[in-house]
Design a protein around this motif. Structure first.
Motif, PDB file in Angstrom:
ATOM      1  N   VAL A 269      59.562  29.812  81.523  1.00  0.00           N
ATOM      2  CA  VAL A 269      60.410  29.257  82.574  1.00  0.00           C
ATOM      3  C   VAL A 269      61.385  30.354  82.979  1.00  0.00           C
ATOM      4  O   VAL A 269      62.231  30.785  82.174  1.00  0.00           O
ATOM      5  N   ASN A 270      61.252  30.833  84.208  1.00  0.00           N
ATOM      6  CA  ASN A 270      62.057  31.931  84.715  1.00  0.00           C
ATOM      7  C   ASN A 270      61.886  33.152  83.820  1.00  0.00           C
ATOM      8  O   ASN A 270      60.800  33.675  83.678  1.00  0.00           O
ATOM      9  N   PHE A 271      62.941  33.583  83.143  1.00  0.00           N
ATOM     10  CA  PHE A 271      62.889  34.774  82.314  1.00  0.00           C
ATOM     11  C   PHE A 271      62.955  34.445  80.830  1.00  0.00           C
ATOM     12  O   PHE A 271      63.343  35.288  80.027  1.00  0.00           O
ATOM     13  N   GLU A 272      62.565  33.249  80.453  1.00  0.00           N
ATOM     14  CA  GLU A 272      62.576  32.846  79.049  1.00  0.00           C
ATOM     15  C   GLU A 272      61.210  32.280  78.675  1.00  0.00           C
ATOM     16  O   GLU A 272      60.663  31.438  79.395  1.00  0.00           O
ATOM     17  N   LEU A 273      60.670  32.758  77.566  1.00  0.00           N
ATOM     18  CA  LEU A 273      59.353  32.344  77.111  1.00  0.00           C
ATOM     19  C   LEU A 273      59.507  31.561  75.810  1.00  0.00           C
ATOM     20  O   LEU A 273      60.068  32.072  74.836  1.00  0.00           O
TER      21      LEU A 273
ATOM     22  N   PRO B 235      59.854  38.864  83.801  1.00  0.00           N
ATOM     23  CA  PRO B 235      59.709  37.829  82.761  1.00  0.00           C
ATOM     24  C   PRO B 235      58.952  38.376  81.555  1.00  0.00           C
ATOM     25  O   PRO B 235      58.201  39.344  81.665  1.00  0.00           O
ATOM     26  N   PRO B 236      59.132  37.765  80.374  1.00  0.00           N
ATOM     27  CA  PRO B 236      58.386  38.194  79.189  1.00  0.00           C
ATOM     28  C   PRO B 236      56.884  38.014  79.395  1.00  0.00           C
ATOM     29  O   PRO B 236      56.427  37.093  80.055  1.00  0.00           O
ATOM     30  N   SER B 237      56.123  38.922  78.817  1.00  0.00           N
ATOM     31  CA  SER B 237      54.670  38.879  78.951  1.00  0.00           C
ATOM     32  C   SER B 237      54.072  37.869  77.974  1.00  0.00           C
ATOM     33  O   SER B 237      54.553  37.716  76.849  1.00  0.00           O
TER      34      SER B 237
ATOM     35  N   GLY C  73      63.174  36.393  75.357  1.00  0.00           N
ATOM     36  CA  GLY C  73      63.598  36.544  76.738  1.00  0.00           C
ATOM     37  C   GLY C  73      65.058  36.953  76.802  1.00  0.00           C
ATOM     38  O   GLY C  73      65.684  37.311  75.798  1.00  0.00           O
ATOM     39  N   GLN C  74      65.632  36.871  77.988  1.00  0.00           N
ATOM     40  CA  GLN C  74      66.998  37.334  78.182  1.00  0.00           C
ATOM     41  C   GLN C  74      68.016  36.460  77.453  1.00  0.00           C
ATOM     42  O   GLN C  74      68.975  36.961  76.878  1.00  0.00           O
ATOM     43  N   ILE C  75      67.800  35.146  77.431  1.00  0.00           N
ATOM     44  CA  ILE C  75      68.752  34.257  76.756  1.00  0.00           C
ATOM     45  C   ILE C  75      68.706  34.472  75.251  1.00  0.00           C
ATOM     46  O   ILE C  75      69.733  34.538  74.580  1.00  0.00           O
TER      47      ILE C  75
END
Length: 241
Positions: A180-184, A25-27, A220-222
């Motif tokens: 939330v998950n892999f999105e900041l 996940p983003p820091s 993040g990834q999205i």
């Protein structure tokens, strides 16, 4: 510095933000680097030179914030207040324009010091300088345009007073990060407010913030998938077609 070296440095800098959340996940942004923490850590030290009587601390009518009727609104550097952001705006604009023009010009020189009579025999059959110039033109244009926009945003964020201007205006800055998950998701608020506009609940609405800067985005990834690549952005900016 060669162009190749400059290109490699540029590509490495643009990739740093994405490398941070590869496989994880983003820091979060370290709170130690935020202006809010600096304002809290280096705020004015209370004046303790004059000792207070023991009965003042227990009094309900004292002017301190700890009393029952004390003013708990943010007033000085390092204090915290709540910013209420409720944006519900709609705009619709429609324009239509139409323009047309036609013109005709004719210039003849049947007598000009005998020039037409002298040159007409040398011209092809049917040609004459009697009607030397004949111009006509016609133009028309039309355009239709419309704008339809709808924005709705409801957020609440705690902001810190980072500075107090000489005229008493408060400079505020607040940030909030939710992962939330892999999105900041990031929310940033900055601006200037009057102390009188801060309510008794220690809140202020966004429409009372001067030079307000409100940013709601994330990384993040999205977000990476939704953003065009660097090369595509450069080509879109320099290509004329």
């Amino acid at each position: 510095m060669t162009p190749r070296t400059l290109l490699l440095i540029l590509l490495s800098c643009t990739a740093c933000a994405r490398i941070d959340h590869i496989g994880k996940p983003p820091s979060f942004t370290p709170p130690e680097e935020s202006p809010e923490r600096v304002a809290m850590a280096y705020s004015a030290v209370p004046d303790l030179a004059v000792p207070q009587r023991s009965t003042d601390g227990a009094s309900l009518w004292s002017g301190t914030k700890s009393s029952l009727l004390g003013d708990r609104r943010a007033m000085k550097r390092g204090d915290i207040l709540t910013v209420v952001i409720e944006i519900d705006e709609k705009a619709q604009i429609s324009n239509s324009t139409s323009r047309s023009r036609s013109s005709s010009e004719s210039l003849g020189i049947p007598q000009l010091f005998g020039v037409p009579q002298r040159h007409d025999p040398k011209l092809p059959d049917g040609a004459s300088l009697a009607d030397a110039v004949d111009l006509s033109g016609k133009s028309s244009s039309g355009g239709d345009g419309s704008v339809k926009r709808s924005e709705k945003l409801t957020l609440r964020v705690a902001a810190t007073i980072t500075d107090v201007m000489p005229n008493g205006i408060l400079a505020i800055e607040g940030s909030q990060e939710v992962r939330v998950n892999f999105e900041l998701r990031e929310l940033l608020v900055t601006g200037f407010v009057r102390p009188d506009d801060v309510s008794r609940q220690n809140e202020i609405t966004y429409d009372k913030i001067a030079s307000a800067r409100i940013s709601y985005g994330g990384r993040g990834q999205i977000t990476d998938m939704q953003q065009p690549r660097l090369g595509q952005q450069v080509l879109d900016a320099i290509l004329p077609f």
